[in-house]
Design a protein around this motif. Structure first.
Motif, PDB file in Angstrom:
ATOM      1  N   GLY A   1     -71.003 -12.356  -0.587  1.00 52.85           N
ATOM      2  CA  GLY A   1     -70.508 -12.574  -1.943  1.00 52.85           C
ATOM      3  C   GLY A   1     -70.583 -11.381  -2.871  1.00 52.85           C
ATOM      4  O   GLY A   1     -70.149 -11.470  -4.004  1.00 52.85           O
ATOM      5  N   ARG A   2     -71.131 -10.276  -2.422  1.00 57.05           N
ATOM      6  CA  ARG A   2     -71.352  -9.155  -3.324  1.00 57.05           C
ATOM      7  C   ARG A   2     -70.357  -8.029  -3.070  1.00 57.05           C
ATOM      8  O   ARG A   2     -70.032  -7.725  -1.935  1.00 57.05           O
ATOM      9  CB  ARG A   2     -72.777  -8.608  -3.147  1.00 57.05           C
ATOM     10  N   SER A   3     -69.897  -7.423  -4.148  1.00 56.02           N
ATOM     11  CA  SER A   3     -69.077  -6.234  -4.016  1.00 56.02           C
ATOM     12  C   SER A   3     -69.972  -5.055  -3.644  1.00 56.02           C
ATOM     13  O   SER A   3     -71.087  -4.923  -4.160  1.00 56.02           O
ATOM     14  CB  SER A   3     -68.347  -5.937  -5.326  1.00 56.02           C
ATOM     15  N   LEU A   4     -69.491  -4.212  -2.749  1.00 59.33           N
ATOM     16  CA  LEU A   4     -70.274  -3.088  -2.254  1.00 59.33           C
ATOM     17  C   LEU A   4     -69.591  -1.780  -2.615  1.00 59.33           C
ATOM     18  O   LEU A   4     -68.375  -1.705  -2.750  1.00 59.33           O
ATOM     19  CB  LEU A   4     -70.439  -3.174  -0.733  1.00 59.33           C
ATOM     20  N   ARG A   5     -70.399  -0.734  -2.739  1.00 54.14           N
ATOM     21  CA  ARG A   5     -69.880   0.613  -2.968  1.00 54.14           C
ATOM     22  C   ARG A   5     -70.350   1.515  -1.847  1.00 54.14           C
ATOM     23  O   ARG A   5     -71.465   1.386  -1.343  1.00 54.14           O
ATOM     24  CB  ARG A   5     -70.377   1.161  -4.316  1.00 54.14           C
ATOM     25  N   GLU A   6     -69.479   2.429  -1.449  1.00 50.06           N
ATOM     26  CA  GLU A   6     -69.824   3.417  -0.430  1.00 50.06           C
ATOM     27  C   GLU A   6     -69.957   4.776  -1.094  1.00 50.06           C
ATOM     28  O   GLU A   6     -69.102   5.190  -1.875  1.00 50.06           O
ATOM     29  CB  GLU A   6     -68.750   3.456   0.658  1.00 50.06           C
ATOM     30  N   LEU A   7     -71.052   5.454  -0.744  1.00 46.66           N
ATOM     31  CA  LEU A   7     -71.364   6.722  -1.395  1.00 46.66           C
ATOM     32  C   LEU A   7     -71.642   7.783  -0.348  1.00 46.66           C
ATOM     33  O   LEU A   7     -72.125   7.500   0.746  1.00 46.66           O
ATOM     34  CB  LEU A   7     -72.582   6.571  -2.317  1.00 46.66           C
TER      35      LEU A   7
ATOM     36  N   ASN B   1     -87.201   5.245  -2.064  1.00 52.17           N
ATOM     37  CA  ASN B   1     -88.580   4.838  -2.303  1.00 52.17           C
ATOM     38  C   ASN B   1     -88.633   3.500  -3.032  1.00 52.17           C
ATOM     39  O   ASN B   1     -89.461   2.638  -2.727  1.00 52.17           O
ATOM     40  CB  ASN B   1     -89.311   5.912  -3.108  1.00 52.17           C
ATOM     41  N   LEU B   2     -87.737   3.307  -3.985  1.00 57.79           N
ATOM     42  CA  LEU B   2     -87.678   2.025  -4.686  1.00 57.79           C
ATOM     43  C   LEU B   2     -87.363   0.887  -3.723  1.00 57.79           C
ATOM     44  O   LEU B   2     -87.944  -0.189  -3.785  1.00 57.79           O
ATOM     45  CB  LEU B   2     -86.614   2.079  -5.788  1.00 57.79           C
ATOM     46  N   VAL B   3     -86.428   1.129  -2.816  1.00 52.61           N
ATOM     47  CA  VAL B   3     -86.043   0.097  -1.855  1.00 52.61           C
ATOM     48  C   VAL B   3     -87.201  -0.226  -0.926  1.00 52.61           C
ATOM     49  O   VAL B   3     -87.551  -1.384  -0.680  1.00 52.61           O
ATOM     50  CB  VAL B   3     -84.810   0.558  -1.044  1.00 52.61           C
ATOM     51  N   LEU B   4     -87.831   0.814  -0.395  1.00 49.19           N
ATOM     52  CA  LEU B   4     -88.895   0.611   0.579  1.00 49.19           C
ATOM     53  C   LEU B   4     -90.078  -0.134  -0.011  1.00 49.19           C
ATOM     54  O   LEU B   4     -90.766  -0.888   0.679  1.00 49.19           O
ATOM     55  CB  LEU B   4     -89.362   1.963   1.130  1.00 49.19           C
ATOM     56  N   LEU B   5     -90.316   0.044  -1.283  1.00 45.50           N
ATOM     57  CA  LEU B   5     -91.467  -0.594  -1.912  1.00 45.50           C
ATOM     58  C   LEU B   5     -91.095  -1.896  -2.620  1.00 45.50           C
ATOM     59  O   LEU B   5     -91.868  -2.439  -3.385  1.00 45.50           O
ATOM     60  CB  LEU B   5     -92.109   0.388  -2.913  1.00 45.50           C
TER      61      LEU B   5
ATOM     62  N   PHE C   1     -86.821  -2.846  -5.975  1.00 52.64           N
ATOM     63  CA  PHE C   1     -85.365  -2.865  -6.135  1.00 52.64           C
ATOM     64  C   PHE C   1     -84.903  -4.304  -5.944  1.00 52.64           C
ATOM     65  O   PHE C   1     -84.025  -4.582  -5.149  1.00 52.64           O
ATOM     66  CB  PHE C   1     -84.772  -1.994  -5.029  1.00 52.64           C
ATOM     67  N   PRO C   2     -85.515  -5.279  -6.638  1.00 55.14           N
ATOM     68  CA  PRO C   2     -85.344  -6.690  -6.286  1.00 55.14           C
ATOM     69  C   PRO C   2     -83.927  -7.191  -6.396  1.00 55.14           C
ATOM     70  O   PRO C   2     -83.554  -8.135  -5.711  1.00 55.14           O
ATOM     71  CB  PRO C   2     -86.269  -7.409  -7.271  1.00 55.14           C
ATOM     72  N   ARG C   3     -83.108  -6.607  -7.253  1.00 55.55           N
ATOM     73  CA  ARG C   3     -81.752  -7.123  -7.431  1.00 55.55           C
ATOM     74  C   ARG C   3     -80.807  -6.643  -6.340  1.00 55.55           C
ATOM     75  O   ARG C   3     -79.729  -7.190  -6.173  1.00 55.55           O
ATOM     76  CB  ARG C   3     -81.218  -6.721  -8.809  1.00 55.55           C
ATOM     77  N   CYS C   4     -81.194  -5.604  -5.624  1.00 58.41           N
ATOM     78  CA  CYS C   4     -80.333  -5.037  -4.581  1.00 58.41           C
ATOM     79  C   CYS C   4     -80.546  -5.816  -3.286  1.00 58.41           C
ATOM     80  O   CYS C   4     -81.617  -5.780  -2.706  1.00 58.41           O
ATOM     81  CB  CYS C   4     -80.660  -3.562  -4.376  1.00 58.41           C
ATOM     82  N   LYS C   5     -79.516  -6.513  -2.831  1.00 60.97           N
ATOM     83  CA  LYS C   5     -79.615  -7.340  -1.633  1.00 60.97           C
ATOM     84  C   LYS C   5     -78.925  -6.723  -0.430  1.00 60.97           C
ATOM     85  O   LYS C   5     -79.045  -7.228   0.682  1.00 60.97           O
ATOM     86  CB  LYS C   5     -79.000  -8.725  -1.893  1.00 60.97           C
ATOM     87  N   PHE C   6     -78.183  -5.649  -0.643  1.00 63.09           N
ATOM     88  CA  PHE C   6     -77.468  -5.000   0.457  1.00 63.09           C
ATOM     89  C   PHE C   6     -77.608  -3.496   0.277  1.00 63.09           C
ATOM     90  O   PHE C   6     -77.044  -2.906  -0.637  1.00 63.09           O
ATOM     91  CB  PHE C   6     -75.993  -5.406   0.445  1.00 63.09           C
ATOM     92  N   PHE C   7     -78.401  -2.882   1.163  1.00 61.23           N
ATOM     93  CA  PHE C   7     -78.632  -1.439   1.094  1.00 61.23           C
ATOM     94  C   PHE C   7     -78.643  -0.872   2.503  1.00 61.23           C
ATOM     95  O   PHE C   7     -79.338  -1.385   3.385  1.00 61.23           O
ATOM     96  CB  PHE C   7     -79.966  -1.123   0.407  1.00 61.23           C
TER      97      PHE C   7
ATOM     98  N   VAL D   1     -74.167   0.173  -0.742  1.00 63.13           N
ATOM     99  CA  VAL D   1     -75.066  -0.528  -1.649  1.00 63.13           C
ATOM    100  C   VAL D   1     -74.259  -1.509  -2.488  1.00 63.13           C
ATOM    101  O   VAL D   1     -73.067  -1.274  -2.772  1.00 63.13           O
ATOM    102  CB  VAL D   1     -75.817   0.491  -2.536  1.00 63.13           C
ATOM    103  N   ASP D   2     -74.875  -2.632  -2.851  1.00 61.98           N
ATOM    104  CA  ASP D   2     -74.164  -3.582  -3.700  1.00 61.98           C
ATOM    105  C   ASP D   2     -74.143  -3.081  -5.141  1.00 61.98           C
ATOM    106  O   ASP D   2     -74.765  -2.071  -5.485  1.00 61.98           O
ATOM    107  CB  ASP D   2     -74.744  -4.995  -3.571  1.00 61.98           C
ATOM    108  N   GLU D   3     -73.377  -3.795  -5.966  1.00 58.18           N
ATOM    109  CA  GLU D   3     -73.177  -3.325  -7.339  1.00 58.18           C
ATOM    110  C   GLU D   3     -74.487  -3.251  -8.110  1.00 58.18           C
ATOM    111  O   GLU D   3     -74.689  -2.364  -8.935  1.00 58.18           O
ATOM    112  CB  GLU D   3     -72.193  -4.247  -8.067  1.00 58.18           C
TER     113      GLU D   3
END
Length: 328
Positions: free
Chosen positions: A8-14, A28-32, A35-41, A54-56
């Motif tokens: 259901g989430r829009s994703l961006r490619e970087l 580091n934010l993701v690993l710890l 980054f609670p709002r980010c569900k796709f990384f 990564v999601d929006e």
């Protein structure tokens, strides 16, 4: 009929060119888990650069940088599941298992895809603007579902009912250069609860230390390449790394198959592939499907990568080279 689950989430490619000062605090934010709002990384390191999907929500947390290029479209992630249970209920299917039912039909309709295989499942990313055509193309084979507010519901009928011509069956020869690095790779995972304890090691592997690879890469004839992929999607972790990197992790931490299977890579592309060309994944997956050879497939900003069981690598390369020769 299998279910086609629409993330259901829009994703961006970087695309990031060797700017570790930009990347390391983000990862580091993701690993710890800060980054609670980010569900796709997902982050993949190649010899050329880093690719982030990564999601929006996560995208908004990224710092701006002149070294950061963003694809000009938003994407949606889709994956095939059994029983319509969403990603948490999915099982790894493999790109070759969906080559005929998913990959080829999308290529026949000139729909560009971006592939991300993980330890748990396989995601096909399509441009958000192409979604009506994707749904129309796959509706005959799949029940198309999406998750809204935690509930699994049928995706809306987007009203595409005509304008499609059934394509003629044509051969799809491999048209891009192929190479096979000498690395052997493992596809693995770990318990999310252990992630904070290995965050420092993961950061070191990705950004600060080439470790064993330094001595290997020092030999230009070795054919080793730098490749590491980390994904954290809906709480599930997937890792792709070579065996030298795997040896840096504590024993019994990483999940592996009972057979301890290792994988070899086929790398696709001589020049950056871009996002507009259609059929690249199909060119590789169809010959593998015909030979019943399983594969993981990871697209990056510039090149594509197929991982096949090490015992099949010679046959795979030969089959793809035969397909490549057919274009002449």
């Amino acid at each position: 009929m299998k279910s086609w689950w629409l993330h259901g989430r829009s994703l961006r490619e970087l695309h990031v060119v060797e700017d570790r000062a930009l990347l390391s605090p983000v990862v580091n934010l993701v690993l710890l888990f800060a980054f609670p709002r980010c569900k796709f990384f997902s982050l993949t390191e190649t010899p050329e650069d880093y690719t982030i999907i990564v999601d929006e929500e996560g995208f908004l947390e990224l710092p701006s940088s002149e070294h950061l290029s963003v694809a000009d479209a938003t994407w949606l992630a889709l994956n095939v599941v059994s029983g319509g249970g969403g990603f948490s209920g999915s099982q790894p299917i493999g790109v070759t298992k969906i080559a005929k039912s998913v990959i080829a039909p999308l290529a026949d309709q000139n729909i560009s895809v971006f592939m991300l295989s993980t330890y748990q499942t396989d995601f096909i990313l399509v441009r958000e603007r192409d979604l009506p055509f994707v749904m129309h193309t796959l509706a005959a084979e799949f029940t198309i579902l999406r998750v809204v507010n935690g509930e699994t519901v049928a995706a809306d009928d987007l009203g595409i009912t005509n304008g499609f011509v059934k394509p003629k069956l044509v051969q799809r020869p491999v048209i891009h250069p192929l190479s096979s690095p000498s690395n052997m790779f493992c596809v693995t995972s770990l318990d999310p609860d252990t992630l904070p304890t290995v965050a420092t090691l993961l950061m070191d592997v990705m950004f600060y230390s080439n470790g064993v690879k330094d001595s290997v890469v020092g030999n230009e004839d070795s054919g080793h390449i730098r490749f590491f992929s980390f994904s954290l999607i809906e709480g599930y972790i997937s890792l792709v790394m070579d065996v030298q990197t795997q040896q840096r992790f504590p024993n019994n931490l990483l999940f592996t198959s009972a057979s301890g299977e290792l994988w070899k890579m086929v790398r696709i592309g001589g020049q950056p592939l871009g996002f507009d060309e259609c059929g690249i994944v199909a060119q590789i997956s169809e010959p593998l499907a015909a030979a019943d050879i399983p594969a993981y497939y990871i697209s990056t900003f510039k090149f594509d990568h197929a991982l096949v069981p090490e015992e099949n690598i010679n046959g795979v390369v030969n089959a793809l080279q035969v397909s490549q020769a057919e274009k002449h």
